[in-house]
Design an enzyme around this catalytic site. Sequence first.
Site, PDB file in Angstrom:
ATOM      1  N   ASP A   1     -11.610   2.927   4.087  1.00 51.00           N
ATOM      2  CA  ASP A   1     -11.734   1.976   4.201  1.00 51.00           C
ATOM      3  C   ASP A   1     -13.329   1.418   3.696  1.00 51.00           C
ATOM      4  O   ASP A   1     -14.069   0.719   2.461  1.00 51.00           O
ATOM      5  CB  ASP A   1     -10.983   0.547   4.920  1.00 51.00           C
ATOM      6  CG  ASP A   1     -10.312  -0.746   4.981  1.00 51.00           C
ATOM      7  OD1 ASP A   1      -9.989  -0.356   3.860  1.00 51.00           O
ATOM      8  OD2 ASP A   1      -9.730  -0.923   5.273  1.00 51.00           O
TER       9      ASP A   1
ATOM     10  N   LYS B   1       0.857  -1.555  -0.017  1.00 49.46           N
ATOM     11  CA  LYS B   1       0.091  -0.086   0.100  1.00 49.46           C
ATOM     12  C   LYS B   1       0.619   1.245  -0.327  1.00 49.46           C
ATOM     13  O   LYS B   1       0.637   1.731  -0.278  1.00 49.46           O
ATOM     14  CB  LYS B   1      -0.504  -0.230   1.296  1.00 49.46           C
ATOM     15  CG  LYS B   1      -2.068  -0.727   1.415  1.00 49.46           C
ATOM     16  CD  LYS B   1      -2.800  -1.029   2.593  1.00 49.46           C
ATOM     17  CE  LYS B   1      -3.170  -2.696   2.444  1.00 49.46           C
ATOM     18  NZ  LYS B   1      -4.062  -2.125   4.390  1.00 49.46           N
TER      19      LYS B   1
ATOM     20  N   GLN C   1      -4.527  -1.411   9.791  1.00 52.68           N
ATOM     21  CA  GLN C   1      -4.593  -2.975   9.480  1.00 52.68           C
ATOM     22  C   GLN C   1      -4.670  -3.772  10.128  1.00 52.68           C
ATOM     23  O   GLN C   1      -4.613  -4.181  11.104  1.00 52.68           O
ATOM     24  CB  GLN C   1      -2.591  -2.827   8.919  1.00 52.68           C
ATOM     25  CG  GLN C   1      -3.031  -4.769   8.022  1.00 52.68           C
ATOM     26  CD  GLN C   1      -3.420  -4.368   6.696  1.00 52.68           C
ATOM     27  OE1 GLN C   1      -3.565  -4.021   6.248  1.00 52.68           O
ATOM     28  NE2 GLN C   1      -4.071  -6.109   7.200  1.00 52.68           N
TER      29      GLN C   1
END
Length: 360
Positions: free
Chosen positions: A186, A119, A163
């Site tokens: 997200d 990422k 995460q």
Amino acid sequence: GEWRMRFAWRAAGLIGVGGMAAGALCAVQSPQWPFARPAGASAWQRAFASWPSALSGTAMCEGGAHKARIISGKAVAEAIKAEVREGTERLRREHGVQPGLAVVLVGNRTDSSTYVRMKQKMATEIGFLSIDRHFPDDVSEAELLACVRELNDDPRVHGILVQLPLPSHVDEHRVVSSIKVSKDVDGFSAENIGNLALRGGVPPLAVPCTPAGCVELLQRANIDVRGKEAVVLGRSNIVGMPVAHLLQSMDATVTVCHSRTKDIAAHVRRADIVIAAIGKPEFVKGDWLKPGAVVIDVGINSKEDPSAKRGYRLVGDVDYESALTVAGAITPVPGGVGPMTIVMLMRNTLNLARHSIGLD
């Protein structure tokens, strides 16, 4: 009416080809997601140019047997990456804003660390500000909440990602829920998911990345979803339920199968579109599929293989080899949905940066 089209244009960029809007999410009257106004001719032209590259392979294999077309996630992800990079450059040039993505990582799990590095690498390549917050396994919940509060208040940060999984002593829901909706990159907040599920009203600020990637692959492969039977295997909050909402918004007739569903194979056999996100290696067999069905395989599982260098190989939730001779189109594993997840995260970050200064 006019307000419906404004909603459609506002949703442009959340999902879709070069700014294709999730029209049904915004209650527009078009049965398929409508095209929104392009941000720039070059990006728009590239989006159309990339459609054929999403499908590769041939319809026949040796001996005249049927072989599914391959939907390449790698090709689509590269096209979107270029679009996001161009949008980032334009935002910096015209408005002086650099999109910022913050990633919070706890511990040293190999899979999580690898995913975070990927990422961060793409964020840097695109031109984002990339912020890293790394904590040891024994970090307290209070410390994590304080970190999220700090990032919520940092004007340089437009998207925050924690995460998962977090250590067992930390309440994941509490930590993730502390992220501001305006920075929920997200798309998992109750507000974003609620707006995703509602017909009409305000579109979500971000759509969960993997479901958005699945739908993007269907769109770029020019697969008409309207009126089709779609079966989603798995009802997770991360993939199954959001992708079911998205497919319904596109006027598919959606069935969600899960661990308590009886005779899953029977449901799959009538599906025009199968989204497999059940977490079981090669669970869906080729003889379950309706001839010509489109298969989007979200699964990524390890399977022992002594002939492989690492002693294992990656497989999806679908038995690829047997499905290849029945399906009309299919995503491979690896190289299908996987590359889409990270690039859709980048698109969400750019969209949140635009939203932060009042751009639709």
